[in-house]
Design a protein around this motif. Structure first.
Motif, PDB file in Angstrom:
ATOM      1  N   ASP A  59       0.820  -1.216   0.000  1.00 36.84           N
ATOM      2  CA  ASP A  59       0.000   0.000   0.000  1.00 36.84           C
ATOM      3  C   ASP A  59       0.855   1.268   0.000  1.00 36.84           C
ATOM      4  OD1 ASP A  59      -2.527  -1.231  -0.026  1.00 36.84           O
ATOM      5  OD2 ASP A  59      -2.395  -1.642   2.124  1.00 36.84           O
ATOM      6  N   LYS A  60       2.005   1.210   0.652  1.00 32.73           N
ATOM      7  CA  LYS A  60       2.853   2.397   0.742  1.00 32.73           C
ATOM      8  C   LYS A  60       3.700   2.608  -0.505  1.00 32.73           C
ATOM      9  CE  LYS A  60       6.524  -0.144   3.161  1.00 32.73           C
ATOM     10  NZ  LYS A  60       7.330  -0.222   4.396  1.00 32.73           N
ATOM     11  N   SER A  61       3.675   1.630  -1.418  1.00 34.47           N
ATOM     12  CA  SER A  61       4.463   1.772  -2.641  1.00 34.47           C
ATOM     13  C   SER A  61       3.872   2.890  -3.501  1.00 34.47           C
ATOM     14  CB  SER A  61       4.464   0.466  -3.419  1.00 34.47           C
ATOM     15  OG  SER A  61       5.138   0.601  -4.659  1.00 34.47           O
ATOM     16  N   PRO A  62       4.716   3.718  -4.130  1.00 36.54           N
ATOM     17  CA  PRO A  62       4.195   4.827  -4.957  1.00 36.54           C
ATOM     18  C   PRO A  62       3.517   4.311  -6.220  1.00 36.54           C
ATOM     19  CG  PRO A  62       6.565   4.634  -5.216  1.00 36.54           C
ATOM     20  CD  PRO A  62       6.190   3.674  -4.115  1.00 36.54           C
ATOM     21  N   ASP A  63       2.578   5.114  -6.741  1.00 40.96           N
ATOM     22  CA  ASP A  63       1.909   4.764  -7.994  1.00 40.96           C
ATOM     23  C   ASP A  63       2.862   4.974  -9.164  1.00 40.96           C
ATOM     24  OD1 ASP A  63      -0.330   4.232  -6.552  1.00 40.96           O
ATOM     25  OD2 ASP A  63      -1.365   6.103  -7.038  1.00 40.96           O
ATOM     26  N   ALA A  64       2.999   3.943  -9.981  1.00 41.84           N
ATOM     27  CA  ALA A  64       3.825   4.065 -11.183  1.00 41.84           C
ATOM     28  C   ALA A  64       3.049   4.775 -12.291  1.00 41.84           C
ATOM     29  CB  ALA A  64       4.282   2.690 -11.647  1.00 41.84           C
ATOM     30  N   TYR A  65       1.765   4.503 -12.372  1.00 45.45           N
ATOM     31  CA  TYR A  65       0.884   5.162 -13.336  1.00 45.45           C
ATOM     32  C   TYR A  65      -0.551   4.838 -12.945  1.00 45.45           C
ATOM     33  CZ  TYR A  65       1.249   0.456 -15.358  1.00 45.45           C
ATOM     34  OH  TYR A  65       1.271  -0.911 -15.527  1.00 45.45           O
ATOM     35  N   VAL A  66      -1.498   5.454 -13.609  1.00 48.34           N
ATOM     36  CA  VAL A  66      -2.922   5.293 -13.294  1.00 48.34           C
ATOM     37  C   VAL A  66      -3.646   4.731 -14.507  1.00 48.34           C
ATOM     38  CG1 VAL A  66      -5.055   6.470 -12.634  1.00 48.34           C
ATOM     39  CG2 VAL A  66      -2.858   7.181 -11.641  1.00 48.34           C
ATOM     40  N   ILE A  67      -4.540   3.775 -14.266  1.00 40.32           N
ATOM     41  CA  ILE A  67      -5.392   3.247 -15.327  1.00 40.32           C
ATOM     42  C   ILE A  67      -6.853   3.412 -14.918  1.00 40.32           C
ATOM     43  CG2 ILE A  67      -3.729   1.623 -16.309  1.00 40.32           C
ATOM     44  CD1 ILE A  67      -4.909  -0.574 -14.604  1.00 40.32           C
ATOM     45  N   HIS A  68      -7.738   3.335 -15.902  1.00 42.64           N
ATOM     46  CA  HIS A  68      -9.142   3.627 -15.659  1.00 42.64           C
ATOM     47  C   HIS A  68     -10.036   2.459 -16.080  1.00 42.64           C
ATOM     48  CE1 HIS A  68      -6.985   7.449 -16.085  1.00 42.64           C
ATOM     49  NE2 HIS A  68      -7.852   7.941 -15.223  1.00 42.64           N
ATOM     50  N   GLU A  69     -11.313   2.588 -15.749  1.00 42.55           N
ATOM     51  CA  GLU A  69     -12.262   1.496 -15.995  1.00 42.55           C
ATOM     52  C   GLU A  69     -12.324   1.130 -17.479  1.00 42.55           C
ATOM     53  OE1 GLU A  69     -16.392   2.252 -15.456  1.00 42.55           O
ATOM     54  OE2 GLU A  69     -16.218   4.383 -15.904  1.00 42.55           O
ATOM     55  N   GLY A  70     -12.496  -0.149 -17.716  1.00 45.43           N
ATOM     56  CA  GLY A  70     -12.602  -0.653 -19.075  1.00 45.43           C
ATOM     57  C   GLY A  70     -11.283  -1.079 -19.685  1.00 45.43           C
ATOM     58  N   THR A  71     -10.174  -0.741 -19.027  1.00 47.50           N
ATOM     59  CA  THR A  71      -8.866  -1.105 -19.561  1.00 47.50           C
ATOM     60  C   THR A  71      -8.627  -2.599 -19.374  1.00 47.50           C
ATOM     61  OG1 THR A  71      -7.952   1.082 -19.097  1.00 47.50           O
ATOM     62  CG2 THR A  71      -6.383  -0.715 -19.381  1.00 47.50           C
ATOM     63  N   ARG A  72      -8.093  -3.220 -20.417  1.00 50.33           N
ATOM     64  CA  ARG A  72      -7.777  -4.645 -20.340  1.00 50.33           C
ATOM     65  C   ARG A  72      -6.352  -4.835 -19.846  1.00 50.33           C
ATOM     66  NH1 ARG A  72      -5.950  -9.435 -22.498  1.00 50.33           N
ATOM     67  NH2 ARG A  72      -7.517 -11.055 -22.898  1.00 50.33           N
ATOM     68  N   VAL A  73      -6.185  -5.765 -18.906  1.00 50.79           N
ATOM     69  CA  VAL A  73      -4.855  -6.085 -18.385  1.00 50.79           C
ATOM     70  C   VAL A  73      -4.663  -7.595 -18.442  1.00 50.79           C
ATOM     71  CG1 VAL A  73      -4.860  -4.084 -16.848  1.00 50.79           C
ATOM     72  CG2 VAL A  73      -5.664  -6.290 -15.995  1.00 50.79           C
ATOM     73  N   ASN A  74      -3.418  -8.003 -18.472  1.00 50.85           N
ATOM     74  CA  ASN A  74      -3.076  -9.417 -18.394  1.00 50.85           C
ATOM     75  C   ASN A  74      -2.468  -9.708 -17.029  1.00 50.85           C
ATOM     76  OD1 ASN A  74      -3.857 -10.166 -21.066  1.00 50.85           O
ATOM     77  ND2 ASN A  74      -1.999  -9.193 -21.842  1.00 50.85           N
TER      78      ASN A  74
END
Length: 260
Positions: free
Chosen positions: A215-230
């Motif tokens: 939880d304390k790790s910084p965000d590398a980037y932000v993604i939003h709803e509908g995005t497909r991930v593997n």
């Protein structure tokens, strides 16, 4: 009391029982959900009812058509992430369906994240398009008919008298044997891809992808709803390591995605 009168009363009693049962069962028949009733709700603009009906039907057995229609109902209800999830599931069952492919691509175009996939070479793209030209079951049917035709033509080559028929039988059997081999290969390849594809759809409006499962790790980037991930790794409880189509990786909470 005469015997005829007694028989008449028994007959009337049976008729009354049957009529009562029909009256009791008739309302239950009206509650039976069918694809037609779900489609009617959709066409009438009652999308929430259509969603409920399609989900109930999917509980009895999945099909690409039901997932496709459910995706349409979700899209009309402004539930983009759920629509994409349903289109993805429909596409997984029937990758050769042009309507499913079009709606999936259209819904993806409405997402916030415009992720350009990693470049594949020309031959890889051509091979993928050929493999997905038909679904697994259709490739299997093509393979079965090809081997049957190849055997018939081989019999013509072995037992026919006219030279032209023997030549046709030989070259034709070889050609259909190759069709059998490639259709079997394509069916296996498509099934392998789908069995080993651990895709998921982001369901939260926005989620920070972290560089480590903390939880304390910084965000590398932000993604939003509908995005497909593997999904690359799900061994850590509550976390999943993901990879985007452009190759970026990171960690997100398990509850913000739903598996295809």
């Amino acid at each position: 009391m005469s015997l005829d009168t007694e028989n008449m009363r028994k007959t009337q009693f049976k008729i009354s029982i049957i009529a009562l049962l029909v009256m009791l069962l008739q309302p239950l028949a009206g509650f039976a959900i069918t694809k037609q009733t779900a489609d009617d709700s959709y066409h009438q603009g009652n999308y929430q009812q259509a969603i409920s009906d399609y989900k109930e039907l999917l509980g009895k057995g999945v099909s690409p058509a039901l997932y496709y229609n459910l995706g349409n109902a979700y899209y009309r209800s402004d539930s983009l992430s759920k629509a994409i999830l349903c289109y993805e599931r429909a596409y997984k069952l029937s990758p050769s369906d042009k309507d499913i492919r079009f709606n999936l691509q259209f819904a993806r175009s409405k997402t916030i994240d415009k992720i350009a996939p990693e470049d594949d070479n020309f031959f890889t793209l051509v091979y993928q398009s050929i493999v997905n030209f038909l679904n697994v079951d259709t490739w299997a049917v093509v393979g079965i008919w090809s081997i049957v035709v190849a055997l018939v033509l081989m019999l013509c080559y072995l037992f026919a008298s006219p030279l032209w028929l023997r030549k046709t039988g030989f070259f034709g059997s070889v050609a259909f044997l190759f069709v059998f081999i490639f259709s079997t290969l394509f069916a296996w390849q498509q099934k392998y891809w789908f069995d080993n594809s651990h895709g998921a759809i982001v369901m939260s409006p926005a989620i920070g992808v972290k560089s480590a499962p903390e939880d304390k790790s910084p965000d590398a980037y932000v993604i939003h709803e509908g995005t497909r991930v593997n999904i690359l790794d799900d061994d850590i409880k509550g976390w999943k390591q993901i990879q985007l189509g452009d190759g970026r990786e990171g960690w997100i909470k398990s509850g913000v995605i739903e598996m295809i």
